[in-house]
Design a protein around this motif. Structure first.
Motif, PDB file in Angstrom:
ATOM      1  N   ILE A 157       6.470  28.951   4.047  1.00 49.22           N
ATOM      2  CA  ILE A 157       6.044  27.656   4.622  1.00 49.22           C
ATOM      3  C   ILE A 157       7.221  26.920   5.118  1.00 49.22           C
ATOM      4  N   SER A 158       7.283  26.685   6.633  1.00 50.34           N
ATOM      5  CA  SER A 158       8.612  26.074   6.999  1.00 50.34           C
ATOM      6  C   SER A 158       8.074  24.728   7.464  1.00 50.34           C
ATOM      7  N   GLY A 159       8.851  23.501   7.638  1.00 48.91           N
ATOM      8  CA  GLY A 159       8.670  22.439   8.316  1.00 48.91           C
ATOM      9  C   GLY A 159       9.894  22.242   9.122  1.00 48.91           C
ATOM     10  N   ILE A 160       9.701  22.338  10.662  1.00 46.12           N
ATOM     11  CA  ILE A 160      10.702  22.353  11.373  1.00 46.12           C
ATOM     12  C   ILE A 160      10.810  20.964  11.867  1.00 46.12           C
ATOM     13  N   ASP A 161      11.874  20.059  11.857  1.00 49.01           N
ATOM     14  CA  ASP A 161      11.853  18.797  12.549  1.00 49.01           C
ATOM     15  C   ASP A 161      12.182  18.742  13.977  1.00 49.01           C
ATOM     16  N   GLU A 175      16.412  19.631  12.399  1.00 47.35           N
ATOM     17  CA  GLU A 175      16.864  20.400  10.994  1.00 47.35           C
ATOM     18  C   GLU A 175      15.549  21.321  10.839  1.00 47.35           C
ATOM     19  N   ASP A 176      15.733  22.296   9.965  1.00 40.88           N
ATOM     20  CA  ASP A 176      14.798  23.068   9.669  1.00 40.88           C
ATOM     21  C   ASP A 176      14.697  22.785   7.943  1.00 40.88           C
ATOM     22  N   ASN A 177      13.453  22.944   7.533  1.00 38.47           N
ATOM     23  CA  ASN A 177      13.139  22.981   6.087  1.00 38.47           C
ATOM     24  C   ASN A 177      12.430  24.196   5.645  1.00 38.47           C
ATOM     25  N   VAL A 178      13.211  25.007   4.841  1.00 32.04           N
ATOM     26  CA  VAL A 178      12.507  26.281   4.549  1.00 32.04           C
ATOM     27  C   VAL A 178      12.708  26.341   2.831  1.00 32.04           C
ATOM     28  N   ARG A 179      12.878  25.050   2.376  1.00 29.92           N
ATOM     29  CA  ARG A 179      12.840  25.303   0.936  1.00 29.92           C
ATOM     30  C   ARG A 179      11.427  25.024   0.358  1.00 29.92           C
ATOM     31  N   THR A 180      11.193  23.546   0.389  1.00 24.65           N
ATOM     32  CA  THR A 180       9.673  23.253  -0.158  1.00 24.65           C
ATOM     33  C   THR A 180       9.594  21.873   0.668  1.00 24.65           C
ATOM     34  N   PRO A 447       6.026  19.909  12.634  1.00 28.67           N
ATOM     35  CA  PRO A 447       5.214  20.922  12.814  1.00 28.67           C
ATOM     36  C   PRO A 447       5.106  21.569  11.310  1.00 28.67           C
ATOM     37  N   TYR A 448       4.003  22.327  10.790  1.00 26.33           N
ATOM     38  CA  TYR A 448       4.382  22.908   9.561  1.00 26.33           C
ATOM     39  C   TYR A 448       3.901  24.616  10.148  1.00 26.33           C
ATOM     40  N   CYS A 449       4.668  25.571   9.656  1.00 23.98           N
ATOM     41  CA  CYS A 449       4.745  27.006  10.059  1.00 23.98           C
ATOM     42  C   CYS A 449       4.532  27.667   8.750  1.00 23.98           C
ATOM     43  N   LEU A 450       3.453  28.603   9.226  1.00 21.88           N
ATOM     44  CA  LEU A 450       3.217  29.661   8.119  1.00 21.88           C
ATOM     45  C   LEU A 450       3.535  30.896   8.415  1.00 21.88           C
ATOM     46  N   ILE A 457       2.048  31.314  11.979  1.00 21.21           N
ATOM     47  CA  ILE A 457       0.770  30.377  12.256  1.00 21.21           C
ATOM     48  C   ILE A 457       1.165  28.854  12.177  1.00 21.21           C
ATOM     49  N   VAL A 458       1.066  28.333  13.499  1.00 20.06           N
ATOM     50  CA  VAL A 458       1.341  26.811  13.364  1.00 20.06           C
ATOM     51  C   VAL A 458       0.198  26.010  13.482  1.00 20.06           C
ATOM     52  N   VAL A 459       0.259  25.023  12.648  1.00 14.82           N
ATOM     53  CA  VAL A 459      -1.095  24.223  12.530  1.00 14.82           C
ATOM     54  C   VAL A 459      -0.797  23.170  13.737  1.00 14.82           C
ATOM     55  N   PRO A 460      -1.723  23.078  14.833  1.00 17.73           N
ATOM     56  CA  PRO A 460      -1.687  22.262  16.021  1.00 17.73           C
ATOM     57  C   PRO A 460      -1.088  20.853  15.728  1.00 17.73           C
TER      58      PRO A 460
END
Lengths: 498, 318
Positions: A157-161, A175-180, A447-450, A457-460
């Motif tokens: 699970i990543s949240g990329i700002d 920034e990238d968020n790939v922890r939690t 956006p949240y990427c799985l 898979i990116v949720v629109p």
């Protein structure tokens, strides 16, 4: 004509002027972009009191559902709402496709980097990133060296700002968020509240659905089970009810139909993780953990952690339990390592980055350091290991003393700081309750990427965070930010009638 | 089901039941006392503190038990862990830690109750009298039960809700009858004429007044009131009925057949239930009414402790 116009009641957009910024809704004062035209018509015809009513309903919905966060002051917890702004942020289909391709490319490269850095370390041997920069990263976990993450996935699970630069109109990765990464529950709840309290605005828009997120997430988590496909037990591990993201933990566990556990609900025996149920111990196969690395296992990380589970890392290393996200991901979203992600994309994938970075000065490089110290009042400075808007300096708005303080701190530990030019973020009209009309406020997009090991898979859409303070560029909720529903339009953008 | 979740469900139910019982006795007592002399008033407020609070703690805060101080203490005082506001806050906090395991409607219901309660201004309510506040609490807690019954699968989790309210009601009814009875026996002779009123109030406070009238068709007599509230098989507030509920819940969880028991909680429940089933009220009075009620309350507490030992707390060796 002019008489008729004068007779109209005042319109909530009267006097709206985005100024020098790229406005997501208006290309010029009074002239909405094509994909916003319908919404503009609808809102412009609305009275301030009508709008207030919708706003009140939305706030009430959040309160009753307990979508609040707790602020602890004077010893008593007070619950606050995350401010929600009713004007949606709309992304046209084509623009979203571009973003989606860019995110997918970036997440795959970040995952390859993590496999490599905790494995063969080719990229270090090939000197595409300084070894010292990687090893000095506070979130680099030696304990992960040589561990093979199940299915090779680190960044489930990543949240990329992302931000849109007003100068170019382009999206940049901030920034990238790939922890939690947190916030996805607000994406889902914002949409729910929006459809319940303001259904009229959706009419004639083809807004892509987002509620498949929990289904996609649970299917990835189940796929990680070390015991194969036969009904794996998946749990979500939370630090507990006092954590500011507790609502989200509870929400996701409920949506996925898995147990929400705390460290004290789990126990490790002979390398197997169990949860304590009323009928005895039950084996756990997959843990979606929302606890930071350093609190996961007091035997390996912080010994004073009461949140984790003693022996958990041993079970993970033995391959008896899968963790998502993997341990040690913090080395990939370190703010200094960030500067090398375009290089990762070129190195591992042989491609040019689709979404560019914000130009970044690494204070660990002597030339950059000198530049940063000279131009401090023009720059944004960030501490590399921090998130949530903490440890940050906004040069243009800082007073002399703060500038001097940061100058000292940077000189004392250059590795801990990076600097970037101030990006003039794009704006979206937002309701200003004081003035009872709309005003431009700066936004970003997370956006949240799985990642299931094969595709991303990116949720629109994602979470649009908005800086509700006039002029502010800081969108973090801990710094007074709010959020908006984010619409990605279908291939036809606007549909005639349904 | 996680032990922690079962634990929370059990306590949500207990706290809400406690809030309701407290609201009931406050409301009824207040209006009964309105018809009495000043001297009688003082006498009639102290028992409420004995039933629903901690007398020592109460007297640290208020020198005298009267309608206002008792209402304040039992309804609003945060430092009193059994005040209505505190019970609702704790029930809601428990619900918050397991909200993914209860229905969305249950959560929204208890969460809005919490916000409603905390919007009340104690000073205004004390001036207005307890009816509005207590009535709201009474119906809101009834409603939560209905929402839970109608939206939560009737699996183990639901059984823990059932056990929690069964045990809380059984213990509370036993305590109400015990305290009021003692109070009457010890009351100075000049107040004895109020006895009848006081027993009426006891019936009303547990919501059993109409049932009494239909069952006995007689004037209100202490033995008959006690019989209804302690030994009645079907009245939902009698001790026996609630111990039956507790037993049914425990058996549904462990799958035990009638006539046997799977753990200490079930054994104690079964023993108490047999006593409630086969004793006549006259026998209980002969043996000592107060002692019987005291033992009943002790057994309820022991059952609670055994439920916790069996299902909630873990010996750490797997």
């Amino acid at each position: 004509m002019s008489n008729a116009a004068a007779a109209l009641p005042p319109n909530l957009f009267d006097g709206y002027d985005p100024g020098p910024y790229y406005d997501e809704m208006f290309e010029a004062p009074g002239k909405p972009r094509p994909h916003y035209a319908l919404l503009f018509q609808r809102l412009a015809g609305m009275q301030a009191t009508q709008f207030q009513e919708h706003r009140h309903l939305a706030d009430l919905a959040f309160l009753i559902q307990g979508i609040t966060f707790t602020v602890y002051s004077d010893g008593r917890g007070t619950e606050r709402l995350f401010p929600f702004d009713l004007i949606p942020r709309i992304l046209p289909h084509a623009e979203w496709q571009h973003i989606e391709r860019g995110l997918s490319q970036r997440v795959i490269a970040l995952n390859l980097f993590l496999q490599d850095v905790y494995g063969p370390q080719r990229i270090l041997r090939d000197r595409r990133i300084p070894r010292s920069l990687v090893y000095s990263c506070p979130h680099f976990r030696r304990e992960m060296m040589g561990i093979e993450a199940p299915l090779g996935i680190f960044t489930h699970i990543s949240g990329i700002d992302l931000v849109r630069d007003s100068n170019s109109g382009e999206f940049l990765v901030l920034e990238d968020n790939v922890r939690t990464p947190s916030g996805v529950s607000y994406v889902l709840e914002n949409r729910l509240v929006m459809t319940r309290t303001f259904p009229g605005v959706f009419q004639n828009y083809e807004v892509l659905p987002i509620d498949h997120y929990p289904t996609e997430l649970i299917s990835i988590l189940r796929g990680l089970s070390p015991r194969g496909a036969q009904d794996p037990v998946v749990v979500l591990l939370t630090p507990g009810v006092f954590n500011s993201a507790y609502f989200e933990h509870s929400f996701l566990a409920g949506q996925m139909g898995v147990e929400l556990v705390e460290g004290r609900d789990l126990i490790v025996d002979a390398g197997i993780v169990y949860m304590k149920t009323i009928y005895g111990l039950k084996r756990v196969d997959v843990i979606y953990r929302r606890i930071d690395d350093e609190f996961l296992d007091p035997l390996e990380f912080r010994p004073d952690s009461l949140l984790g589970v003693p022996g958990l890392m041993g079970a993970y290393r033995a391959g008896n339990v899968a963790l998502a996200n993997a341990v040690g991901n913090g080395v990939a979203d370190d703010k200094a390592i960030y500067a090398y992600v375009p290089e990762f994309i070129r190195y591992y994938l042989g491609q040019d980055p689709i979404l560019p970075n914000v130009p970044t000065y690494l204070c660990s490089r002597p030339a950059d350091l000198q530049y940063v110290l000279e131009r401090l009042p023009e720059l944004v400075v960030k501490a590399v290991g921090e998130s949530g808007g903490y440890g940050m300096l906004m040069g243009p708005s800082a007073d002399r003393r703060t500038l001097a303080e940061f100058r000292e701190r940077i000189a004392a530990s250059p590795r801990n700081y990076i600097a970037q030019p101030v990006i003039p973020l794009s704006t979206v009209p937002s309701h200003d309750p004081a003035a009872s009309r709309f005003a431009g406020r700066h936004v970003d997009l997370r956006p949240y990427c799985l990642f299931n090991g094969e595709k991303v898979i990116v949720v629109p859409g994602g979470l649009t965070r908005v800086a509700l303070q006039p002029g502010s560029l800081v969108v973090n909720s801990s710094q007074g930010g709010g959020s908006k529903d984010t619409w990605v339009l279908g291939a036809n953008d606007v549909v005639a009638d349904r | 089901m996680l032990s922690r979740i079962a634990d929370s469900l059990y306590w949500i139910s207990r706290y809400l039941e406690r809030a309701q019982e407290t609201a009931r006795i406050l409301d009824v007592n207040y209006y009964m006392v309105l018809e009495h002399s000043q001297a009688a008033q003082r006498l009639r407020w102290q028992p409420l503190i004995d039933i629903a609070g901690d007398p020592e703690d109460f007297h640290r805060v208020h020198p005298e038990a009267n309608s206002q101080t008792v209402f304040e203490y039992l309804a609003f005082r945060e430092e009193n862990p059994n005040s209505i506001a505190a019970c609702i806050a704790r029930a809601r906090e428990n619900a918050r830690t397991i909200r993914e395991r209860i229905s969305r409607e249950m959560w929204e219901d208890i969460n809005s109750l919490y916000h409603t309660i905390h919007r009340f201004k104690p000073s205004e309510e004390i001036a207005a009298g307890p009816h509005r506040f207590c009535n709201l609490v009474k119906f809101a807690t009834h409603r939560f039960r209905g929402v839970a019954d109608g939206t939560l699968p009737h699996d183990e989790g639901w059984q823990f809700l059932r056990i929690g309210s069964g045990l809380e009601r059984a213990e509370m009814t036993a305590r109400i009858v015990d305290v009021q009875y003692r109070d009457l026996v010890e009351a100075p002779r000049e107040f004895r004429s109020y006895d009848n009123h006081q027993w009426l109030a006891v019936l009303k406070s547990v919501g059993a007044y109409e049932a009494y009238r239909r069952t006995y068709l007689s004037r209100v007599e202490p033995e008959r009131v006690a019989e209804l509230l302690i030994l009645h098989a079907d009245h939902p507030r009698s001790v026996r009925f609630n111990i039956q509920e507790t037993q049914a819940g425990l058996r549904a969880i462990s799958g035990t057949m009638p006539g046997s028991y799977a753990n200490e909680a079930e054994r104690l429940t079964g023993r108490l239930l047999e006593s409630l089933r086969y004793h006549r009220i006259e026998e209980i009075f002969e043996r000592g009414f107060h002692q019987y009620l005291e033992e009943t309350q002790q057994t309820c507490r022991a059952i609670g402790a055994e439920i916790a030992r069996t299902y909630f707390y873990y010996a750490v060796t797997p």
